[in-house]
Design an enzyme around this catalytic site. Structure first.
Site: not given
Ligand code: ATP
Ligand code: MG
Length: 791
Positions: A53, A280, A290
């Protein structure tokens, strides 16, 4: 109501992924599912996607997700799409879209022309929403957000329907169209799926599919005022693009059911995309979210998303971490369904391991103290030819280092009142100046105002040129620079951003920002570095002997004002507490450094032990004379009987004294983590067997450290662990060659660039080959073959 799916309060969903369960005896359950689908021929092509995102920068958690999705696509001859999951107008921004692509490219991931935006699908998604209404599978609910939440019930109570649920198709269509036509304000209506208000899975209790938001979208502008929710948009995006395996983190486990429901109702037939979840990444001493990272940026606690202390890809890049290190870290941690926290040391390992083989050695003095060599006449000096790599790296290269009458050494390397075990300069002592001469203390001066030593005077032994101590016992070896020739530099030393392992889960409920480490950045303004740094090609990372890896800060450094970031120390200084003997502080070896906290249990203590115990003394002599160990290693192994016996026990299994000694001295203490030898769940035999597996080429040194870590946690048979973790090395040329050929044919553009002179790509290719082999190809073998094939 948040647009993004949030973990529900449901008890964990115990059903397995559509295909098989997570408990398959494989290192990586997702790859085995994909492999089975390939064998079955279920999909024409394996297609994955990485769906960030654009509401912040990528962090190291995303690297894990990218490594998995891009890795699987490459390994199975498929493709990985980059899709910006931009369904949330309030927080998303074009600048993040650019930053994310830049980070991905830097890491070496390539989506070809498969760049997509969820926002580009809004029209098609909307059409499907009308279809759902026509099928009686969706309705417009005009209750408030709070009412909807309240009526959803709880884990123990079913949800309750309201009158809106019975609206007919015509009224629903009319309302949805008017929602789109901007007739209503935010929150007046939502579109909900009509599923089951009593479902045990809360996500399935008529989830919201669309909501009204009068907000400007960075991509669609003011075209839309209704926006699809994650649960609706994500699966459709996957299906539109022909994704086969949609990989996401475990918090979406409960959302798998709605993923399948939407696609089924929208008419996507098997074989269609399915969702698979993995754990994760959680990294100690930092936060990976983020939403929280943005707070640090906005709150000014860091200098920006690319602050070198941030766990962001941009932060690591600026700090000087090579992309290969992040990728090899991702390979090292693997993929599981078990939520764990990863020790930052693992990441630091990966960084050191990458840099150790490529970073030229140089000398730099962090906190200078003047050292006058009184036996050299004023104005005299010479240029020493000094190797840039220690012999075990197997790399050529040398540079000229000026030696002169006035030198600078570390303030720490001189002590008027040396503590026990201090192996540096002090009154009455001799030390070796690295690559230079042996010098003897003659005198010093103290600033009467501060009581600090300002100058140390020594005399040198001209016969000891090159550091040959001529059989004398010197206290130690220290680094230095010539005062007249050295370049001034500002050094930035980074440490963990937080001082607790899990800042967001504090038992006392404190906010994560209350646990920032006040010493995470230390700036040294008076450092002096050897002049050869000025001639290095850009992008060079150096190993400063004894003090760490450095590179010029890409933002603030200039030829007029050198600013160097410490990428990583030579050895973790946090875990060296108690228990095991301290390693030597001999410069040039990648492991030790005397910098940092931890008791300095040095040579003095061991000498004392040996003089009180003839058995230890004779063991020391034997290790040198019979086993051929260096004096330093023999010394370290004979500080107490337990350690010596442990070493000998390991030697009983594998008779390579030097390699066994290296494991016992350098690796064992780290994994012992303060425990005594008899508290470890494994013994000398396992240590010996592990060393043997490395020497036989069954496992790489890096991977063997993982095995040792596992041994130190749970005990077991090293060979069984090695196979269980899938770390057996493919060392044979033939086996590696196959992967090399695959990589070269997969990356024709990069091959061309390399041949046109972009030699820096070699590391990229090595990384690809290692990845292609599932982490089992020996990088050295891969590199040698690649060099042959590319040149
Ligand atoms: P954040 O919690 O940091 O905002 P998010 O999941 O909202 O992360 P996205 O931009 O939606 O961030 O993530 C893109 C991809 O990265 C998704 O498939 C998500 O599952 C994966 N992802 C995000 N954080 C992690 C993590 N800590 N470990 C592994 N994969 C992750
Ligand atoms: Mg999120």
């Amino acid at each position: 109501m948040s647009d993004r799916a949030v973990p529900t309060t449901m008890p964990p969903d115990t059903s397995s992924s559509p295909e098989g369960s997570a408990s398959q005896p494989s290192r990586d359950f997702i790859r085995s599912i994909v492999a089975r689908h390939v064998v079955e021929g279920r999909y024409r092509e394996i297609v994955t996607r990485f769906p960030p995102e654009p509401n912040g920068f990528l962090h190291i958690g995303h690297v894990k997700a990218m490594a998995l999705s891009f890795g699987i696509a490459a390994e199975f001859g498929g493709r990985c799409h980059l899709r910006f999951d931009d369904t949330n107008p309030e927080t998303e921004d074009e600048s993040y879209v650019r930053a994310i692509q830049e980070d991905l490219h830097w890491l070496g991931y390539d989506w070809g022309n498969h760049l997509y935006f969820a926002a580009d699908y809004f029209e098609r998604m909307y059409g499907i929403a009308e279809d759902l209404i026509r099928k009686g599978k969706a309705y417009v609910d005009s209750a408030t957000e709070a009412e909807i939440r309240e009526a959803r019930g709880s884990v123990t109570e079913p949800g309750r329907a309201n009158a809106y649920r019975d609206r007919d198709v015509a009224e629903n269509l009319d309302l949805l169209r008017r929602m789109r036509a901007r007739e209503f304000g935010d929150g007046e209506h939502v579109l909900r799926a009509k599923i089951d208000l009593a479902s045990p899975n809360m996500v399935m209790r008529d989830p919201v599919l669309y909501r009204i938001r009068h907000a400007h979208h960075y991509r669609t502008g003011d075209e839309w005022c209704i926006y699809p929710m994650y649960d609706y948009a994500h699966c459709l995006g996957d299906a539109f693009e022909g994704v086969s395996h949609s990989l996401c983190t475990l918090e979406f486990e409960n959302n798998r059911e709605i993923y399948d429901w939407v696609l089924e109702e929208a008419g996507f037939e098997e074989p269609r995309t399915h969702q698979y979840e993995f754990a994760r990444l959680n990294l100690d001493y930092t936060v990976l979210s983020k939403r929280r990272l943005i707070q640090l940026v906005d709150g000014g606690q860091v200098s920006g998303w690319d602050d070198p202390r941030m766990p962001t890809v941009a932060g690591f890049r600026r700090r000087g971490v090579p992309p290969e290190a992040l990728r090899s870290f991702a390979a090292m941690i693997g993929v599981t369904k078990a939520e764990t926290r990863v020790d930052v040391e693992k990441l630091e390992y990966a960084i050191r391991d990458e840099l150790n083989g490529v970073a030229p050695r140089v000398m730099g003095v962090l906190r200078p103290l003047r050292l006058i060599v009184t036996t050299l006449p004023e104005g005299s000096g010479e240029w020493l030819d000094v190797p840039s790599f220690p012999p075990d790296i197997g790399k050529e290269g040398s540079r000229k280092v000026p030696f002169a009458r006035e030198l600078l050494i570390e303030q720490d390397d001189f002590s008027l009142d040396p503590p026990k075990g201090y192996r540096r300069l002090a009154p009455g002592r001799e030390v070796r100046l690295r690559y230079g001469y042996v010098v003897r203390y003659d005198g010093h001066e103290v600033d009467p105002a501060t009581g600090k030593v300002t100058v140390v005077r020594v005399s040198h032994d001209p016969a000891s040129r090159g550091g040959d101590a001529k059989g004398r016992r010197v206290a130690g070896t220290i680094h230095w620079v010539s005062a007249a020739h050295a370049l001034p530099a500002e050094l930035r030393l980074y440490d963990r951003l937080f001082n607790v392992t899990d800042p967001i889960d504090m038992p006392d409920g404190t906010d994560f920002t209350a646990h920032l480490n006040a010493d995470s950045l230390v700036v040294l303004g008076d450092a002096m570095v050897e002049p050869s740094l000025a001639d290095a090609p850009s992008g060079t990372r150096w190993q400063f002997e004894r003090t760490g890896y450095f590179w010029p800060d890409p933002v603030d450094s200039s030829p007029e004002h050198l600013v160097l970031n410490r990428v990583v120390t030579l050895r973790d200084s946090w875990t060296r507490k108690g228990g095991m003997p301290e390693v030597a502080t001999e410069p040039g070896r990648a492991v030790p450094t005397a910098v940092g906290p931890g008791p300095d249990r040095g040579r003095g203590a061991r000498d004392a032990a040996r003089s009180g115990d003839p058995d230890l003394a004779s063991r020391m002599a034997n290790y040198c004379e019979v086993l051929g160990l260096g004096e330093d290693d023999a010394d370290l192994l004979t500080g107490d009987r337990d350690l010596a016996s442990f070493f000998e026990g390991a030697l009983g299994v594998h008779q390579q004294a030097k390699s066994v000694a290296a494991w016992v001295i350098n690796e064992l203490p780290r994994e012992a983590r303060g425990r005594a030898l008899n508290e470890l769940p494994f013994g000398p035999e396992e240590m010996g067997r592990l060393a043997a597996l490395v020497d036989e080429g069954a496992v790489s040194r890096v991977a063997a450290k993982e095995v040792l870590r596992e041994l130190a946690e749970k005990g077991g048979d090293p060979e069984v662990i090695l196979d269980r973790m899938g770390l057996r090395q493919v060392a044979g040329r033939g086996a590696v060659l196959v992967h090399v050929e695959k990589v070269l044919s997969d990356w024709p553009a990069k091959v061309k660039e390399y041949r046109e002179g972009k030699r820096g790509l070699l590391g990229f290719f090595v990384g690809q080959v290692v990845r292609e082999s599932g982490g089992r190809a020996d990088p050295k073998v891969a590199k040698a073959i690649l060099e042959e094939r590319l040149n």
